[in-house]
Structures are given as C-alpha cells and as structure tokens.
Write a protein that holds these residues in place. Structure first.
Motif, PDB file in Angstrom:
ATOM      1  N   MET A  61       0.844  -1.191   0.000  1.00 54.97           N
ATOM      2  CA  MET A  61       0.000   0.000   0.000  1.00 54.97           C
ATOM      3  C   MET A  61       0.883   1.246   0.000  1.00 54.97           C
ATOM      4  SD  MET A  61      -2.400   1.450   3.041  1.00 54.97           S
ATOM      5  CE  MET A  61      -0.897   1.750   3.954  1.00 54.97           C
ATOM      6  N   SER A  62       0.668   2.139  -0.944  1.00 51.14           N
ATOM      7  CA  SER A  62       1.406   3.388  -0.909  1.00 51.14           C
ATOM      8  C   SER A  62       0.438   4.540  -0.708  1.00 51.14           C
ATOM      9  CB  SER A  62       2.181   3.600  -2.195  1.00 51.14           C
ATOM     10  OG  SER A  62       2.683   4.909  -2.199  1.00 51.14           O
ATOM     11  N   LEU A  63       0.795   5.402   0.225  1.00 56.82           N
ATOM     12  CA  LEU A  63      -0.042   6.566   0.518  1.00 56.82           C
ATOM     13  C   LEU A  63       0.458   7.788  -0.236  1.00 56.82           C
ATOM     14  CD1 LEU A  63      -0.050   5.814   4.297  1.00 56.82           C
ATOM     15  CD2 LEU A  63      -2.048   5.636   2.816  1.00 56.82           C
ATOM     16  N   MET A  64       1.473   7.542  -1.128  1.00 49.98           N
ATOM     17  CA  MET A  64       2.140   8.650  -1.787  1.00 49.98           C
ATOM     18  C   MET A  64       1.172   9.557  -2.551  1.00 49.98           C
ATOM     19  SD  MET A  64       5.711   8.096  -3.727  1.00 49.98           S
ATOM     20  CE  MET A  64       6.720   7.374  -2.475  1.00 49.98           C
ATOM     21  N   SER A  65       0.080   8.940  -3.063  1.00 51.89           N
ATOM     22  CA  SER A  65      -0.844   9.739  -3.877  1.00 51.89           C
ATOM     23  C   SER A  65      -1.564  10.819  -3.056  1.00 51.89           C
ATOM     24  CB  SER A  65      -1.868   8.824  -4.552  1.00 51.89           C
ATOM     25  OG  SER A  65      -2.525   8.059  -3.575  1.00 51.89           O
ATOM     26  N   ASP A  66      -1.552  10.673  -1.709  1.00 52.49           N
ATOM     27  CA  ASP A  66      -2.146  11.725  -0.870  1.00 52.49           C
ATOM     28  C   ASP A  66      -1.237  12.948  -0.759  1.00 52.49           C
ATOM     29  OD1 ASP A  66      -4.408  10.249  -0.283  1.00 52.49           O
ATOM     30  OD2 ASP A  66      -3.587   9.404   1.572  1.00 52.49           O
ATOM     31  N   PHE A  67       0.026  12.814  -1.204  1.00 53.33           N
ATOM     32  CA  PHE A  67       1.027  13.860  -0.970  1.00 53.33           C
ATOM     33  C   PHE A  67       1.484  14.466  -2.300  1.00 53.33           C
ATOM     34  CE2 PHE A  67       0.885  11.197   2.683  1.00 53.33           C
ATOM     35  CZ  PHE A  67       1.198  11.993   3.769  1.00 53.33           C
ATOM     36  N   PRO A  68       0.893  15.608  -2.691  1.00 52.03           N
ATOM     37  CA  PRO A  68       1.172  16.174  -4.019  1.00 52.03           C
ATOM     38  C   PRO A  68       2.660  16.396  -4.302  1.00 52.03           C
ATOM     39  CG  PRO A  68      -0.571  17.406  -2.915  1.00 52.03           C
ATOM     40  CD  PRO A  68      -0.063  16.420  -1.928  1.00 52.03           C
ATOM     41  N   ILE A  69       3.423  16.795  -3.303  1.00 50.95           N
ATOM     42  CA  ILE A  69       4.835  17.145  -3.524  1.00 50.95           C
ATOM     43  C   ILE A  69       5.668  15.924  -3.909  1.00 50.95           C
ATOM     44  CG2 ILE A  69       5.809  16.837  -1.208  1.00 50.95           C
ATOM     45  CD1 ILE A  69       7.053  19.657  -1.484  1.00 50.95           C
ATOM     46  N   LEU A  70       5.145  14.731  -3.579  1.00 47.70           N
ATOM     47  CA  LEU A  70       5.906  13.509  -3.859  1.00 47.70           C
ATOM     48  C   LEU A  70       5.593  12.924  -5.239  1.00 47.70           C
ATOM     49  CD1 LEU A  70       5.543  11.814  -0.347  1.00 47.70           C
ATOM     50  CD2 LEU A  70       7.515  13.079  -1.225  1.00 47.70           C
ATOM     51  N   GLY A  71       4.674  13.555  -5.962  1.00 44.33           N
ATOM     52  CA  GLY A  71       4.314  13.065  -7.292  1.00 44.33           C
ATOM     53  C   GLY A  71       5.398  13.364  -8.319  1.00 44.33           C
TER      54      GLY A  71
END
Lengths: 170, 406
Positions: free
Chosen positions: B1-11
């Motif tokens: 599971m990655s929560l990265m999509s909740d964090f715009p700066i990490l895109g």
C-alpha cells in the motif's frame, strides 16, 4: 560541467592531495576559517617575504569541495605577490557569482577554474569559497578564527561555559 | 500500500522524475487532507478565537478547542486543558525550562539530560543551570547507543529536580528506556520532560502510560503545518507555574498595576494563536489515526530493516548506534568511509534522493561519537521499498564517484 564530472575529475583527486596539507614553518599569517553549519574547518597559513607568498599550506577537516578548493588555491598563489593573490581572489569570486564569464580571465585561475562548475549545486558554494574568503581576510591582516556564519551578538554577547561543578555566565 | 498519492509534492514532475524524500526526521510532507483543512479554515471559519461574540468567532474558537481535544487524544492526556499549543517542540521545551525550570530549580540542584539530546532540549537547560547556579549532568549511552538502567540510576540523584530526555534520538533513532528514567526520577521527586519530536511520527505516545510530567512534539514532523506543536503538562504542575509570555488572552483581569492570569492552558497562550495551523494539526492526527499505528509501524519497520540489511552489505558504511532494527524508529545515521556527509548528500541529491547531512543539532553527541558530522536517512508512512532501493543504489553511486570499493 555536471556534478559528476566535477567530483570525478577535480574534487576527488585534489581533496586527497597531500602536498599542500601541512603547517607552514615561520608563517607570517595564519587564519582559521569555519563554516559552522557544515563543519568545514580549515586553518590557512602562509609566509610572505618581500611581498611574495613564498610558502603556503592548510590543515583542517571538511568536505571534498572545501579541501580541493583550498589545495587548488594554494597551488595558484604560492610564489605569487600579495597583489596577484588578491587579483585571483577577485576573479574567483567573480566566477562563482557568475559576474565573470570570459574564458581568458577565468583561465588565469589555472586548475581552480574547474570550480566554476560548483554553480550547479548552489548549496555547496560556501564550501568552495571558504578558503578564498579566509585568504582574503588573512591578507587584510586578520588572524585567529574567521567564522562566516556566527552572529555578532550571541545571547547578548555572552555564552555559557562549564566551570568546575556548575555552569556560569561568562 | 502506498499513501504517496495523498502527498502532491511527492508526485512525478513533468519529466516523470519524482523526489525520493528521506529527510522526514527534519520535516515531513503534507497530505491533501491537511492542506484542505487549512484552506477550509481560512476559506470558511477564520476569526479571532475567544474574542468575538459573533457566530464566526465561535466557529474559530470551536476549531481551536477541538484541535486541543484531538491533541489530548493523540497523546492520551487525561484532559484537554493539559495541552498548550506552541510553535514547535523547541518553543514547548523553552516554555518548560523558562517557566518551571527558572522557578523550581535552585542553587545546588541538578538537571539531568542525555548527551544525545537535540540542542532544543539541551541549550534551554544549560541556560537554566547557568542562571540558577544549578548543575547540569549528562547521561551517556554505551557503545551501542543505548542507555542502561544502571547509568540512569546513577546519574539521577536526590539533588535532581528535572530530567529532560528524548523518547527517540534524532540521530541514533533508538527508543530510549523512558520507563526506567521515570521510575528513578519520580523516586527522587524530579519531573521528567519528554521530547517526543522523533517518537510521535512513528509510534503511539501515551503520556499517562509513560507517566511523564511534560511532553513536547512538533506538528511539522507529523504531516501538519510548520509553526504548530504542543506541550503536554500535568495539570497540577501547569497550575503552579508562572506564565511564559504575557499579553492578550492569557489574563483573567488586568488593572493598571496588577494582573491576574487565566487558568491553564490559556495562561500559557498569549496573543492570537495559529488556529489555521491547529486545524491542519488536527487533520494530520486524524489522518495518522485513520491509517492506524499498526499499519504505520509495520510499513516503517519493514523499510528500516530493508535499509539496514542493504547498508550492512557495504564495508565502508558505518551505522551509529546499535545497527539492528529492533527498538529503532524512523532514523538511521551513518557515514560512508571518510567521505564527508555533505559530499554524500550532494551526490545523492544528484540522484533525486533527499537526505540530511550535518551535526543534526546534536553537537555534544557528535563529540561523544568522535565525528564532526554524519548522514541521516529517515522514513515516513509514505515511503516505499522502491525509495529504499534507490537510496541503496545512491550509496553505490557515492562509492563510485568518490573512488571507494573499486
């Protein structure tokens, strides 16, 4: 020049070079330059006779960029007059700030000209300029420690220092 | 599971490159849920709390006090009035040092801190000791970076009035034995000030179970806006402490030559507060709790083990403190041979990896470890195995650029 070429061609070789890494016997000028936020700490020593820098060396610790820059600078100024050294300092700062771009001027810095590439990593510029700032101040007659980031007014000019069994206000 | 999509700066950017952000112990990135809460506060609810009688001011006051209740739940404080909003951990620790320390530590008393404290839990105590003619004493760890019960019992004495220590060191990443510290400190009547800046992002912190007297943390290390944080203080202690800053909102009545102060927590909250930030802080806590500690801990522990296993493969890599993943949270500090940490960080940056290099605001610990500085990689709930793989590849790159291991 990209960061990789800068490191692999210039920095690594010169930061490990030992020929300029020594105290100078009979030094006329000695100044310690530090970047407290990164821990770069070099003591630059040189001996001036009849206005000529007859010997120069440095001791201390720091990152590869600060160490390579110090060594390249010493290679350049040894045997030169004080005025020539000041001239090189001006060119070096001009090059780092991007105000001097002409190859024929920058080439006067010999191998130190390669540090022009440090502009690709602005966060590291202070490492490249440490020894040059220290030389500039030492030529102006400053001695002791040159701290390029310290406030002039730390805690209203006081500091706390261990004294015997407690702490006291100095 | 990655929560990265909740964090715009990490895109990924327009070139398809993404940031591998591994400097989470310095500050974390922010999920949309937090950004939306801040935006929503300023879009719909902004007024000066506690001051207006109109509806909007009541809404702002509710958000301020609800955020306090959320923080109280986060730390398991027994009541919301034990939570004082601050700018960050540093302000919270300075509040305790200035208010409690300057009043209740006297000449000949002792303050005990650990050598691995962040400057924010060290310099304020140095100043209290200096001003009050008290003695500052250091707790030192063993070779493995761990504090033993023997060392704790020896350094804390009948003269000790305050013990200030981090739950997790921001350099060593090791979880300190707070139970042993509290037991000994309370035995001699000292208060325990816990710096939770590096523990709150990675584990449930329960101030009642820990039985600490004060605890401080920063919002910006738990996905909340910068300029938010809190101090937990036992209510009976807060009641007998003098105010920290004075001015508006912290008073009961002001006369020309005399002022009576408000009850805690408002006694310690002078001036207009960062309510928009507090709305973000409450949203960050809700976000963490919606994911759950079990998931966060298992994700981060897996990444930690993967990173440590990979790093041990390189003979030049020196890890500070016990190099196992047990009892370690969030942080691994290391050096690569004699390569200066700033060179390591620059080379990693060229590979799209953000790590911290320097003394990490822990110079006495650097001296204790006999190093000038070190590199630090630190994880958050959004990091992935791919991040760890790219980080380990970057160590290879440092070795090759700097001519190591060839």
């Amino acid at each position: 020049m990209d960061l990789k070429s800068l490191y692999t061609q210039i920095i690594t070789e010169n930061s490990r070079a030992t020929h300029n890494r020594h105290p100078v016997i009979g030094a006329t000028n000695s100044l310690e330059g530090i970047n407290p936020s990164c821990g770069d700490d070099i003591t630059l020593q040189f001996k001036v006779e009849n206005d000529i820098i007859v010997d120069a060396g440095f001791i201390g610790t720091g990152c590869a960029i600060s160490q390579a820059s110090a060594s390249l600078m010493i290679d350049l100024i040894k045997g030169k007059s004080v005025d020539e050294a000041k001239h090189y300092i001006d060119i070096f700062f001009g090059m780092i700030k991007g105000e001097i771009k002409e190859d024929e001027v920058i080439d006067e810095l010999e191998d130190a000209a390669a540090l022009q590439g440090i502009a690709v990593v602005p966060a590291r510029v202070k490492c490249a300029v440490l020894s040059w700032h220290t030389l500039e101040e030492a030529l102006e007659g400053k001695s002791g420690v040159s701290d390029h980031e310290a406030s002039e007014n730390d805690d209203a000019g006081s500091s706390y220092e261990e004294d015997g069994d407690g702490l006291s206000l100095n | 599971m990655s929560l990265m999509s909740d964090f715009p700066i990490l895109g990924a950017d327009e070139n398809g490159k993404r940031l591998v952000y591994l400097d989470n112990a310095a500050t974390t990135q922010h999920p949309l849920q937090v950004l939306d809460a801040v935006r929503n506060y300023y879009t719909c609810d902004n007024a000066n709390p506690h001051r207006g009688v109109y509806e909007l001011a009541r809404k702002a006051t509710d958000i301020h006090e609800q955020a306090r209740a959320t923080v109280a739940r986060f730390l398991n404080a027994s009541r919301p009035e034990e939570i004082i909003f601050t700018q960050n951990t540093t302000e919270a620790l300075n509040l305790v040092a200035s208010s409690y320390g300057m009043k209740y530590v006297g000449e000949g008393d002792e303050i005990v801190i650990s050598v691995s404290e962040h400057h924010s839990n060290l310099v304020p105590w140095q100043r209290v000791a200096g001003a009050r003619k008290a003695k500052l004493k250091y707790l030192y760890p063993g070779e493995d970076g761990r504090y033993t019960g023997e060392a704790i019992n020896e350094i804390i004495t009948e003269k000790t009035k305050v013990v200030a220590i981090a739950q997790v060191s921001n350099v060593l990443g090791l979880v300190n034995p707070i139970d042993k510290v509290v037991r000994r400190a309370h035995e001699v009547g000292a208060v325990v000030v816990l710096d939770c800046a590096q523990s709150t992002p990675h584990m449930k912190v329960d101030v009642q179970a820990l039985d600490v007297d004060f605890a401080a943390f920063s919002g910006h290390k738990i996905y909340a806006p910068m300029g938010t944080g809190a101090l937990y203080g036992r209510y009976d202690l807060l009641e007998k402490m003098p105010p920290y800053m004075s001015g508006g909102d912290m008073i009961n009545q002001v006369h020309e030559y005399k002022t009576t102060f408000a009850k805690p927590p408002r006694k310690f909250e002078a001036g207009t507060r960062n309510v928009g930030g507090e709305a973000g802080l409450a949203a960050a806590i809700d976000y963490i709790e919606s994911i759950g500690w079990e998931t966060i801990e298992s994700t981060e522990d897996r990444l930690m083990k993967l990173a440590l296993d990979g790093m041990r493969e390189f003979p030049e890599v020196k890890i500070y403190g016990d190099d196992s993943s047990a009892g370690r949270k969030g942080v691994i500090s290391f050096n690569i041979g004699d390569v200066h940490p700033h060179d390591v960080a620059s080379i990693m940056d060229a590979n799209g990896v953000a790590i911290r290099a320097g003394h990490h605001c822990a110079q006495p610990l650097m001296d204790f470890l006999k190093i000038n500085s070190c590199c630090r990689v630190s994880f958050a709930l959004y990091n992935t195995e791919d991040d760890v793989k790219i980080f380990l590849d970057s160590i290879m790159k440092v070795r090759s650029w700097m001519g190591l291991g060839s």
